[in-house]
Design a protein around this motif. Structure first.
Motif, PDB file in Angstrom:
ATOM      1  N   CYS A 121      61.278  80.117  44.389  1.00 12.34           N
ATOM      2  CA  CYS A 121      60.731  81.414  44.155  1.00 12.34           C
ATOM      3  C   CYS A 121      59.236  81.396  44.914  1.00 12.34           C
ATOM      4  CB  CYS A 121      60.700  81.709  42.859  1.00 12.34           C
ATOM      5  SG  CYS A 121      62.122  82.270  42.394  1.00 12.34           S
ATOM      6  N   PRO A 177      58.181  83.781  49.834  1.00 13.62           N
ATOM      7  CA  PRO A 177      57.109  84.462  50.451  1.00 13.62           C
ATOM      8  C   PRO A 177      56.542  83.756  51.678  1.00 13.62           C
ATOM      9  CG  PRO A 177      56.733  84.718  48.199  1.00 13.62           C
ATOM     10  CD  PRO A 177      57.828  83.456  48.065  1.00 13.62           C
ATOM     11  N   PHE A 235      57.145  84.987  55.344  1.00 12.27           N
ATOM     12  CA  PHE A 235      55.722  85.264  56.220  1.00 12.27           C
ATOM     13  C   PHE A 235      56.057  84.424  57.776  1.00 12.27           C
ATOM     14  CE2 PHE A 235      51.451  84.188  57.650  1.00 12.27           C
ATOM     15  CZ  PHE A 235      51.101  85.393  57.754  1.00 12.27           C
TER      16      PHE A 235
END
Length: 162
Positions: A142, A146, A150
């Motif tokens: 988790c 991100p 990215f």
């Protein structure tokens, strides 16, 4: 009764009270019908995950449970019981559930997990939860998601300009 015997029993009850308090998980199982070899195999599997299986007289454990005001466990302290103690919540129930599926002689009766008393179905549900390593890997994935997204976006922008 001999004073030494009484003192030994008091010490055992104090030891059990302390063990229950300091364990994250205690599971009550009925082992009637298991051979010595099967019981040894189960002990070894539990030892691998940091759990211990012990056999005590029900009256001794009942006194320890009463000291902790956990009287709801009294109904499960009947018969040929063994008690499994673990500091990891899911490991011992998982090993017990797998062993009980293969060998119907082992019966999960109840558990005391993080201060909550669970019946056999509750213990089996806890056994289905991922262990500490599984939870850590889920958490890390988790955290990593991100950053990975990215990086893919940046890479796609760079490729589109070329």
């Amino acid at each position: 009764m001999n004073q030494q015997i009484l003192e030994a029993k008091k010490n055992l009850v104090l030891h059990l009270t302390d063990t229950i308090q300091n364990s994250q998980c205690m599971v009550v199982v009925e082992y009637r019908g298991l051979s010595v070899q099967e019981l040894s195999d189960l002990r070894n599997k539990l030892r691998e995950v940091g759990a211990t299986l012990n056999i005590y007289k029900n009256t001794m454990l009942r006194r320890a449970v009463d000291n902790l005001k956990l009287n709801e466990l009294d109904e499960y302290l009947v018969g040929s019981n063994a008690y499994v103690f673990s500091n990891e919540v899911t490991s011992a129930p998982s090993v017990l559930a797998k062993f009980a599926k293969k060998n119907q002689k082992l019966v999960i009766k109840a558990g005391l997990i993080e201060g909550r008393i669970l019946n056999d179905e509750g213990v089996k549900e806890v056994a289905k939860l991922p262990g500490k390593e599984g939870l850590l890997s889920m958490f890390l994935s988790c955290l990593n998601a991100p950053v990975s997204a990215f990086a893919r976006v940046v890479n796609a922008v760079m490729e589109s300009k070329n």
